[in-house]
Motif scaffolding. Structure first.
Motif, short mmCIF file in Angstrom:
data_model
loop_
_atom_site.label_atom_id
_atom_site.label_comp_id
_atom_site.label_asym_id
_atom_site.label_seq_id
_atom_site.Cartn_x
_atom_site.Cartn_y
_atom_site.Cartn_z
N SER A 2 0.84 -1.20 0.00
CA SER A 2 0.00 0.00 0.00
C SER A 2 0.88 1.25 0.00
O SER A 2 1.87 1.32 0.71
CB SER A 2 -0.88 -0.02 1.25
OG SER A 2 -1.64 1.15 1.32
N PHE A 5 -2.07 6.00 3.22
CA PHE A 5 -2.94 5.56 4.30
C PHE A 5 -3.81 6.72 4.74
O PHE A 5 -3.40 7.88 4.69
CB PHE A 5 -2.11 5.08 5.50
CG PHE A 5 -1.20 3.95 5.17
CD1 PHE A 5 0.10 4.17 4.74
CD2 PHE A 5 -1.67 2.65 5.26
CE1 PHE A 5 0.92 3.13 4.41
CE2 PHE A 5 -0.84 1.60 4.92
CZ PHE A 5 0.47 1.84 4.50
N ARG A 28 0.12 2.39 14.44
CA ARG A 28 -0.22 1.75 13.16
C ARG A 28 0.57 0.48 12.92
O ARG A 28 0.07 -0.44 12.28
CB ARG A 28 -0.05 2.78 12.03
CG ARG A 28 -1.27 3.70 11.96
CD ARG A 28 -0.97 5.07 11.42
NE ARG A 28 -2.18 5.90 11.46
CZ ARG A 28 -2.65 6.47 12.58
NH1 ARG A 28 -2.02 6.29 13.73
NH2 ARG A 28 -3.75 7.19 12.55
N ALA A 31 -1.26 -2.02 15.04
CA ALA A 31 -2.56 -2.35 14.45
C ALA A 31 -2.44 -3.13 13.15
O ALA A 31 -3.40 -3.73 12.68
CB ALA A 31 -3.36 -1.06 14.20
N SER A 33 -1.77 -1.74 10.24
CA SER A 33 -2.09 -0.92 9.07
C SER A 33 -0.84 -0.39 8.37
O SER A 33 -0.91 0.09 7.24
CB SER A 33 -3.00 0.25 9.46
OG SER A 33 -2.40 1.05 10.46
N LEU A 34 0.30 -0.46 9.06
CA LEU A 34 1.60 -0.19 8.46
C LEU A 34 2.46 -1.44 8.61
O LEU A 34 2.49 -2.03 9.70
CB LEU A 34 2.29 0.99 9.14
CG LEU A 34 1.97 2.41 8.64
CD1 LEU A 34 2.74 3.42 9.49
CD2 LEU A 34 2.33 2.57 7.18
N LYS A 35 3.14 -1.80 7.55
CA LYS A 35 3.99 -2.99 7.58
C LYS A 35 5.33 -2.66 6.92
O LYS A 35 5.42 -1.72 6.13
CB LYS A 35 3.32 -4.15 6.84
CG LYS A 35 2.00 -4.61 7.45
CD LYS A 35 1.43 -5.78 6.66
CE LYS A 35 0.15 -6.29 7.30
NZ LYS A 35 -0.91 -5.29 7.32
N ASP A 38 6.01 -0.68 3.42
CA ASP A 38 5.01 0.33 3.09
C ASP A 38 5.64 1.73 3.05
O ASP A 38 6.61 2.00 3.77
CB ASP A 38 3.87 0.33 4.12
CG ASP A 38 2.95 -0.87 3.97
OD1 ASP A 38 3.00 -1.50 2.90
OD2 ASP A 38 2.22 -1.18 4.92
#
Length: 250
Positions: A2, A5, A28, A31, A33-35, A38
């Protein structure tokens, strides 16, 4: 992967600029939502949405770069990385370096980690783990009269126990203490010169290995705790001027 965000503006009372940037990434990452890999949105947008100035954002991102959490690439942007555990070693050492009882305090954490790890190792250890432990045992025996090489061999054996437990969290915690633990191992190896401990040292590590192979977590835990207790006893005897030929037999 991605590229952008949706970011909710952080509460204005969430702290200073650095804290806002750190909190944003921390939350993040936790959670998911960030890896690693990214890319963050452009600096101008990120600064506006976090409510911080661009200079503050840049300084925070530079600090995170030093920690290995992000990487700033020309003409690409800021990329999330998988942190290098070696950075945690240094942070841990600097953070606790002022403690006069540092080694003793870390030893308590080490016991807690290793005793849980050895319990897990009785169930999870693989053939590769057994081979690693056996190799470390051979090095311990071959370096019994060398404080530095022997201390490193001892550390590698105990590190192999933690790795055999298969818990990534325990491994990270243990590795973060590596520099201090090495000092502890080197200090304890000095006792081999003070007391006639060579046979004991080799045989006790063999007992620990055999307890893991036997697959009984209670026996493995007890054997490891006895190993730590005997080392502490020799250290106590040295501190109070005990004889150099104390009998290590149990």
């Amino acid at each position: 992967m991605s590229d952008t965000f949706e970011i909710t503006r952080l509460d204005e009372q969430g702290g200073k600029g650095f804290e806002k940037v750190f909190a944003f990434l921390r939350e993040r990452l936790l959670a998911g939502s960030l890896k690693p890999g990214d890319r963050l949105i452009p600096e101008r947008e990120l600064a506006a949405q976090l409510g911080v100035s661009r200079p503050i954002l840049r300084e925070a991102l530079r600090a995170l770069t030093v920690l290995g959490i992000v990487e700033i690439r020309d003409r690409v942007g800021t990329i999330v990385r998988r942190p290098d555990i070696s950075v945690l070693h240094d942070f841990f050492t600097f953070a606790l370096s002022h403690r006069v009882d540092l080694v003793d305090d870390v030893m308590q954490a080490r016991i807690a980690i290793e005793c849980q790890a050895i319990r897990l190792a009785t169930e999870r250890a693989t053939v590769a783990d057994f081979e690693r432990l056996q190799a470390a045992l051979r090095v311990i025996e071959n370096t019994i009269d060398d404080v530095e090489a022997g201390g490193r061999a001892d550390f590698e054996f105990h590190r192999a126990i933690v790795r055999a437990g298969g818990s990534e969290t325990l491994i990270v915690l243990y590795e973060s203490m590596a520099a201090v633990l090495m000092r502890s191992h080197l200090g304890r190896r000095e006792l081999v010169k003070v007391f006639d401990m060579r046979t004991y040292l080799v045989e006790d590590h063999k007992r620990i290995f055999q307890a893991i192979v036997a697959g009984d977590p209670e026996v493995a835990d007890r054997t490891l705790r006895e190993h730590f207790a005997i080392g502490d006893e020799f250290r106590r005897r040295q501190a109070i001027g005990g004889g150099p030929k104390a009998d290590p037999a149990r």
